[in-house]
Design an enzyme around this catalytic site. Structure first.
Site, short mmCIF file in Angstrom:
data_model
loop_
_atom_site.label_atom_id
_atom_site.label_comp_id
_atom_site.label_asym_id
_atom_site.label_seq_id
_atom_site.Cartn_x
_atom_site.Cartn_y
_atom_site.Cartn_z
N HIS A 26 0.84 -1.20 0.00
CA HIS A 26 0.00 0.00 0.00
C HIS A 26 0.87 1.24 0.00
O HIS A 26 2.06 1.20 0.38
CB HIS A 26 -0.94 0.01 1.21
CG HIS A 26 -0.25 0.26 2.53
ND1 HIS A 26 -0.06 1.53 3.03
CD2 HIS A 26 0.30 -0.59 3.43
CE1 HIS A 26 0.57 1.45 4.20
NE2 HIS A 26 0.81 0.18 4.46
N CYS A 27 0.29 2.36 -0.45
CA CYS A 27 0.95 3.65 -0.37
C CYS A 27 0.14 4.52 0.59
O CYS A 27 -0.54 3.99 1.47
CB CYS A 27 1.07 4.29 -1.75
SG CYS A 27 -0.51 4.59 -2.57
N VAL A 28 0.18 5.82 0.44
CA VAL A 28 -0.49 6.71 1.38
C VAL A 28 -2.01 6.59 1.32
O VAL A 28 -2.69 6.66 2.33
CB VAL A 28 -0.07 8.18 1.13
CG1 VAL A 28 -0.82 9.13 2.07
CG2 VAL A 28 1.42 8.34 1.33
N THR A 29 -2.54 6.35 0.11
CA THR A 29 -4.01 6.34 -0.04
C THR A 29 -4.56 5.06 -0.65
O THR A 29 -5.76 4.85 -0.62
CB THR A 29 -4.47 7.52 -0.92
OG1 THR A 29 -3.84 7.40 -2.22
CG2 THR A 29 -4.10 8.86 -0.31
N ARG A 30 -3.70 4.20 -1.22
CA ARG A 30 -4.21 3.08 -2.03
C ARG A 30 -3.58 1.74 -1.67
O ARG A 30 -2.41 1.67 -1.30
CB ARG A 30 -3.93 3.36 -3.51
CG ARG A 30 -4.77 4.42 -4.13
CD ARG A 30 -4.12 4.95 -5.39
NE ARG A 30 -3.07 5.91 -5.08
CZ ARG A 30 -2.12 6.28 -5.93
NH1 ARG A 30 -2.09 5.77 -7.14
NH2 ARG A 30 -1.21 7.16 -5.59
#
EC number: 2.7.1.211
Length: 467
Positions: A26-30
């Site tokens: 995952h990244c910051v939002t996804r």
């Protein structure tokens, strides 16, 4: 069972089950997945899950938009409850590359290199904007603010030094990220980048006005002793060569003497190759490309503004927008970029379309999603608005494209330029050269009003027809 726990299980089932997942992170939002078969994804079921704000596929990855602060919790639940092993972003990137064609691999490579250093570049642009407010004439008063209030002159100077650092040592930032991407030692990439901007070299910014160019004499060859500040291509190519040489030597040199042999030999070979051939050739090529883009917009400003302004959001969907980041940086260092202001207008337009959905919708979940997505787009992050709202209904996305094309046309004809890359949304005016503020403001007004009005009335008409 918590709601997030159930949401994590529902997401896994909707994307085809854990056996369809090659890797996940995952990244910051996804949430980011490398899937074995994307055709098994049930998008309708997926996007009906409460925590999911949208989904899309790009660069071989299937991404599920969750939102900042929640995505890591959902990911942890997914790892703990479904048996999916934690993976790094590099694992997912490697697993997803098998689905890419050569062009997509190239675009992904540029993305992998520039995205990690983007926060430094954006921050530098924002700080340069603040410095320009403090030092520019006829902004608050006829004289610069630092002359009206001399006590803040040193504050402005420190801000300027902090802001300029990322651009002054840009090759070092790119060297770190590029060598890491190519599988070499990032530290050697930093050293290589710093070598190309060493203070003993004639600065690239002074090259055009220098009365005499210093040279080295190497085996009868006259090599110009110049730096490559603000250049992108020289360090990109040199970083690739460095990584290749380092990996070649590491496989063949005994572990006991690798420290004494591999780094110095790698840097010496790459350094000489850079100054003798790589940097001069790629520097000339970079200037040629920059001059070509400038000439294109100088002769066909209206067409360029319509196409780039209107199609930038489409480029974001495909991931192709990352290829223009290097061009933007090169243009900014060559006197100003006219591409980046159109990027900002495109982001604002997507935010306005999402905001209209928030106002028109009667569904509380949709209102909340559209509102937060609009705010995010206004601050330069458009994925939640585009994939969570606008593309879902289509007409908001089209309305945003129409508005950004009009805005791009106007500011392109006016020659609006940004002196640096900054926050690609409403705060963008800080990076726009002062003489273009009025025309840029007109572009912003168009992208605030036009997509909102079109989307709002179309949404109301559709709701009326559905009754």
């Amino acid at each position: 069972m918590s709601n997030l726990n159930q949401a994590a299980k529902d997401i896994v089932e909707a994307i085809g089950g854990k056996e369809n997942i090659s890797a996940a992170t995952h990244c910051v939002t996804r949430l980011r997945f490398a899937l074995n078969d994307e055709s098994k994804v049930d998008k309708e079921r997926l996007e009906n899950i409460d925590v999911v704000k949208g989904s899309f596929s790009t660069n071989g990855q299937f991404q599920v938009v969750i939102g900042q602060g929640t995505v890591n919790k959902v990911y942890n639940e997914m790892v703990n409850e479904t048996g999916i092993g934690e993976a790094s972003k590099d694992d997912v990137k490697s697993a997803s590359e098998k689905n890419l064609n050569p062009l997509q691999r190239f675009v992904k490579m540029l993305s992998d290199i520039f995205i990690p250093i983007l926060p430094a570049i954006v921050t530098a642009g924002l700080l340069l904007g603040i410095n320009n407010l403090l030092t520019g004439e006829r902004i608050f008063f006829e004289a610069p603010l630092i002359e009206v209030y001399p006590q803040i002159a040193d504050i402005a100077n420190i801000i300027n030094i902090i802001a300029n650092t990322a651009f002054t040592f840009l090759p070092a930032l790119i060297g770190w990220s590029a060598v890491k991407r190519f599988g070499g030692s990032p530290l050697l990439g930093i050293v290589l980048g710093l070598t190309l901007v060493h203070p003993e070299l004639l600065s690239a910014y002074a090259y055009g006005t220098a009365e005499q160019i210093p040279t080295w004499n190497l085996f009868g060859l006259e090599i110009e002793k110049i730096g490559y500040q603000g250049s992108v291509l020289p360090i990109l190519v040199a970083s690739y060569l460095l990584a290749v040489i380092e990996k070649f030597l590491t496989k063949r040199i005994p572990d006991s003497i690798q420290m004494l042999i591999v780094p110095p030999v790698t840097l010496l070979i790459t350094g000489f190759a850079s100054f003798i051939a790589i940097a001069p050739l790629t520097f000339a090529l970079g200037n040629l490309l920059t001059d070509g883009v400038i000439a294109l917009f100088a002769n066909f400003a209206a067409l360029g503004g319509i196409l780039y302004g209107g199609l930038y959001a489409v480029l974001v969907i495909t991931g192709m927008h990352h290829t223009f980041l290097a061009v933007d940086i090169q243009l900014a260092n060559a006197g100003g970029t006219f591409l980046w202001p159109m990027l900002a207008l495109s982001n604002i337009a997507q935010g306005s379309a999402a905001l209209a959905i928030m106002v028109a919708s009667k569904d509380e979940k949709q209102k909340g999603l559209a509102g937060t997505s609009a705010l995010s787009a206004y601050l330069g992050v458009t994925e939640p608005a585009m994939f969570g709202v606008n593309l879902r209904y289509r007409y908001p996305f089209i309305a945003a494209i129409i508005a950004s094309a009009i805005g791009g046309l106007i500011i392109s004809i006016a020659g609006v330029k940004a002196f640096s890359i900054g926050v690609g949304g409403l705060p963008a005016f800080l990076s726009i050269s002062k003489e273009y503020w009025l025309m840029f403001a007109i572009g912003v007004l168009i992208t605030l009003v036009v997509p909102f009005v079109i989307t709002y009335f179309m949404a109301k008409a559709k709701m009326k027809n559905e009754k």
